[in-house]
Design a protein around this motif. Sequence first.
Motif, mmCIF file in Angstrom:
data_model
loop_
_atom_site.group_PDB
_atom_site.id
_atom_site.type_symbol
_atom_site.label_atom_id
_atom_site.label_comp_id
_atom_site.label_asym_id
_atom_site.label_seq_id
_atom_site.Cartn_x
_atom_site.Cartn_y
_atom_site.Cartn_z
ATOM 1 N N UNK A 373 0.854 -1.179 0.000
ATOM 2 C CA UNK A 373 0.000 0.000 0.000
ATOM 3 C C UNK A 373 0.891 1.230 0.000
ATOM 4 N N UNK A 374 0.639 2.144 -0.926
ATOM 5 C CA UNK A 374 1.407 3.384 -1.000
ATOM 6 C C UNK A 374 0.686 4.441 -0.167
ATOM 7 N N UNK A 375 1.339 4.998 0.858
ATOM 8 C CA UNK A 375 0.677 5.991 1.701
ATOM 9 C C UNK A 375 0.247 7.235 0.915
ATOM 10 N N UNK A 376 -0.791 7.896 1.403
ATOM 11 C CA UNK A 376 -1.201 9.181 0.830
ATOM 12 C C UNK A 376 -0.169 10.256 1.157
ATOM 13 N N UNK A 377 0.442 10.132 2.328
ATOM 14 C CA UNK A 377 1.472 11.077 2.771
ATOM 15 C C UNK A 377 2.671 10.273 3.264
ATOM 16 N N UNK A 378 3.807 10.439 2.600
ATOM 17 C CA UNK A 378 5.027 9.744 3.018
ATOM 18 C C UNK A 378 5.668 10.498 4.181
ATOM 19 N N UNK A 379 5.923 9.791 5.280
ATOM 20 C CA UNK A 379 6.529 10.400 6.462
ATOM 21 C C UNK A 379 7.668 9.515 6.943
ATOM 22 N N UNK A 449 7.511 9.893 19.431
ATOM 23 C CA UNK A 449 7.216 9.193 18.178
ATOM 24 C C UNK A 449 6.921 10.225 17.086
ATOM 25 N N UNK A 450 7.894 10.410 16.174
ATOM 26 C CA UNK A 450 7.804 11.459 15.155
ATOM 27 C C UNK A 450 6.613 11.250 14.225
ATOM 28 N N UNK A 451 6.410 10.020 13.758
ATOM 29 C CA UNK A 451 5.301 9.771 12.833
ATOM 30 C C UNK A 451 3.952 9.986 13.508
ATOM 31 N N UNK A 452 3.835 9.622 14.772
ATOM 32 C CA UNK A 452 2.592 9.876 15.497
ATOM 33 C C UNK A 452 2.339 11.375 15.629
ATOM 34 N N UNK A 453 3.387 12.140 15.874
ATOM 35 C CA UNK A 453 3.245 13.594 15.945
ATOM 36 C C UNK A 453 2.721 14.164 14.625
ATOM 37 N N UNK A 454 3.244 13.651 13.507
ATOM 38 C CA UNK A 454 2.794 14.137 12.199
ATOM 39 C C UNK A 454 1.344 13.725 11.924
ATOM 40 N N UNK A 455 0.953 12.550 12.408
ATOM 41 C CA UNK A 455 -0.434 12.103 12.243
ATOM 42 C C UNK A 455 -1.388 13.013 13.012
ATOM 43 N N UNK A 456 -1.011 13.398 14.233
ATOM 44 C CA UNK A 456 -1.837 14.322 15.009
ATOM 45 C C UNK A 456 -1.910 15.678 14.304
ATOM 46 N N UNK A 464 2.447 19.208 8.088
ATOM 47 C CA UNK A 464 3.041 17.887 8.279
ATOM 48 C C UNK A 464 4.412 17.868 7.619
ATOM 49 N N UNK A 465 5.400 17.322 8.300
ATOM 50 C CA UNK A 465 6.739 17.213 7.731
ATOM 51 C C UNK A 465 6.775 15.991 6.812
ATOM 52 N N UNK A 466 6.658 16.247 5.526
ATOM 53 C CA UNK A 466 6.615 15.169 4.546
ATOM 54 C C UNK A 466 8.035 14.738 4.193
ATOM 55 N N UNK A 467 8.222 13.440 3.997
ATOM 56 C CA UNK A 467 9.547 12.923 3.669
ATOM 57 C C UNK A 467 10.055 13.490 2.350
ATOM 58 N N UNK A 468 11.349 13.819 2.342
ATOM 59 C CA UNK A 468 11.981 14.310 1.120
ATOM 60 C C UNK A 468 12.727 13.200 0.388
ATOM 61 N N UNK A 469 12.781 12.036 1.002
ATOM 62 C CA UNK A 469 13.555 10.943 0.406
ATOM 63 C C UNK A 469 12.705 9.743 0.018
ATOM 64 N N UNK A 470 11.610 9.465 0.762
ATOM 65 C CA UNK A 470 10.780 8.312 0.444
ATOM 66 C C UNK A 470 10.025 8.533 -0.855
ATOM 67 N N UNK A 471 10.038 7.534 -1.727
ATOM 68 C CA UNK A 471 9.294 7.587 -2.983
ATOM 69 C C UNK A 471 8.538 6.281 -3.156
ATOM 70 N N UNK A 472 7.551 6.292 -4.053
ATOM 71 C CA UNK A 472 6.772 5.081 -4.284
ATOM 72 C C UNK A 472 7.657 3.986 -4.845
ATOM 73 N N UNK A 473 7.550 2.809 -4.280
ATOM 74 C CA UNK A 473 8.307 1.644 -4.740
ATOM 75 C C UNK A 473 7.420 0.846 -5.684
ATOM 76 N N UNK A 474 7.782 0.757 -6.963
ATOM 77 C CA UNK A 474 6.919 0.031 -7.902
ATOM 78 C C UNK A 474 6.935 -1.458 -7.637
ATOM 79 N N UNK A 475 5.927 -2.149 -8.158
ATOM 80 C CA UNK A 475 5.913 -3.612 -8.068
ATOM 81 C C UNK A 475 7.138 -4.151 -8.782
ATOM 82 N N UNK A 476 7.740 -5.203 -8.241
ATOM 83 C CA UNK A 476 8.947 -5.773 -8.835
ATOM 84 C C UNK A 476 8.597 -6.445 -10.154
#
Length: 519
Positions: A373-379, A449-456, A464-476
């Motif tokens: 599942x690809x998140x709506x918001x990458x954190x 918990x950083x991700x919990x803080x962003x969820x709140x 929300x502090x969105x990740x600058x490095x995480x990207x969608x990982x395609x199906x292999x």
Amino acid sequence: MGQKLKIAGWISIGAFAGALTMVQLQAVARGGPTPLPLEQLQQFAAVFGIVKTDYVEAVDEKKLITDAISGMVSSLDPHSQYFDEKTFKEFREGTTGRFVGVGIEITQEDGLVKVVSPIEGSPAYRAGLKPSDLITRIDDTAVRGLSLNDAVKRMRGEAGTKVTLTIFRKDENRTFPVTVTREEIKTQSVKGRVVEPGYAWIRLTQFQERTVEDFVRKVQEIYADQPKLKGLVLDLRNDPGGLLDAAVAVSAAFLPDNALVVSTKGQLPDSNSEYRATPADYQRRGAPDLLRTLPAALKSVPLVVLVNEGSASASEIVSGALQDHKRATIMGSQTFGKGSVQTVRALGPDTGLKITTARYYTPSGNSIQAKGIVPDVMVDDTKDGSPFAILRTREADLAQHLTAGRGTEAAAVDPEREKARQEALRKLEEESKKPQSERKVPELGSNDDFQLQQAINQLKGQPVVVSKTLTERPAVPEGTAAKPVATPPAQPGAPARTPGDKTPVPAEKVEPPASKPAP
């Protein structure tokens, strides 16, 4: 003497081949789709006979047959498995959330067994064991050199029996013995708390038989404290899955009545099913509909679901259903990618076969197999990034994993990812030597918990502090599976247990970096 051995060998082959012929006739009589390959089965019987008579020392013929069955099943995909008496018992214990032991979650550190957390109310908890305690001996056996599974086996036993654990407590620089009486342990798969007025957090560590009951109780506690709840975080990070009926029920708690939760497709007609947010699809026979007691406001309360690479199977069913119905914002990192259903068939009173019978699909018809599942918001895991995310094993890392379509994929080497893993392992080793308070990845659900803080923040409508490095990982793609890797140690401060299937069939419990369920 040699001639006698050969005669005995051919007699055993003949008897075995005769039995296989009978199986062949029975399979045809039952109207099986294809006759059994008699020639190959006769060859197997011949090999069995030669091993039995010619091997350098006597062999256990029951073990030979069991190992042959195990090899046949395990070659299908990473989640199909033959259960002998011992593993079948352990498997059932894992899905019920009950077992006999001392009541601790453990991992390994420096070749020793490390206590991640004692289970509240357990013998270990009452004996005063603490997180980060190191177990150096179990009775008279030194722990160094034992696998984690071996350590668990030695700590488990019959209720009422005693086990002596030798503990090294780092912060006190002392070693001392603790004698603990084993008893039945009931694990809690649901945790939760009010984070701040109007906002709450509920974490599911695994989908077990008691998960729905515990989930309902925790929601009721939260609403009793916060009747005007403004937002809820459902935390599925490092939740490896479990029972499908539990996943459907948790989804139904938030979705409109009769909304599609998940569909399955397989070779057998029974494998082609739809599961909806209705009691008929999640309620166990003879049991009450526990969801009826939930506050009506739960259907509309603003919701964020936290996931990561350790969220698998049943966790992905829940997050995929809530995402497709736009009922929740999914935050975190891309999930594990186990989109297959396992069915457990009893082969006798104490043995069974867990075999992959279907793929499952989210309400929109998407397969997440080997993708997730690809998140709506990458954190990221922390404000400094996700330094150890590369260590979490994914479905695509497993040899012979199913593709999103037909067939399985063999393993291929990904040099760049392996290089990144080695660097992360080095950093993790350095991190494990620091005090708990200084580690980069704090305990899930804590104030740090950083991700919990962003969820709140998301629930409040704040930045929300969105990740600058995480990207969608395609199906292999076909034929390019990542190199299979060994499961690394649990991330510091982020213990997890060890994914969703049709009730009463439990699903597999493997993969993500995990602490061992309480022995």
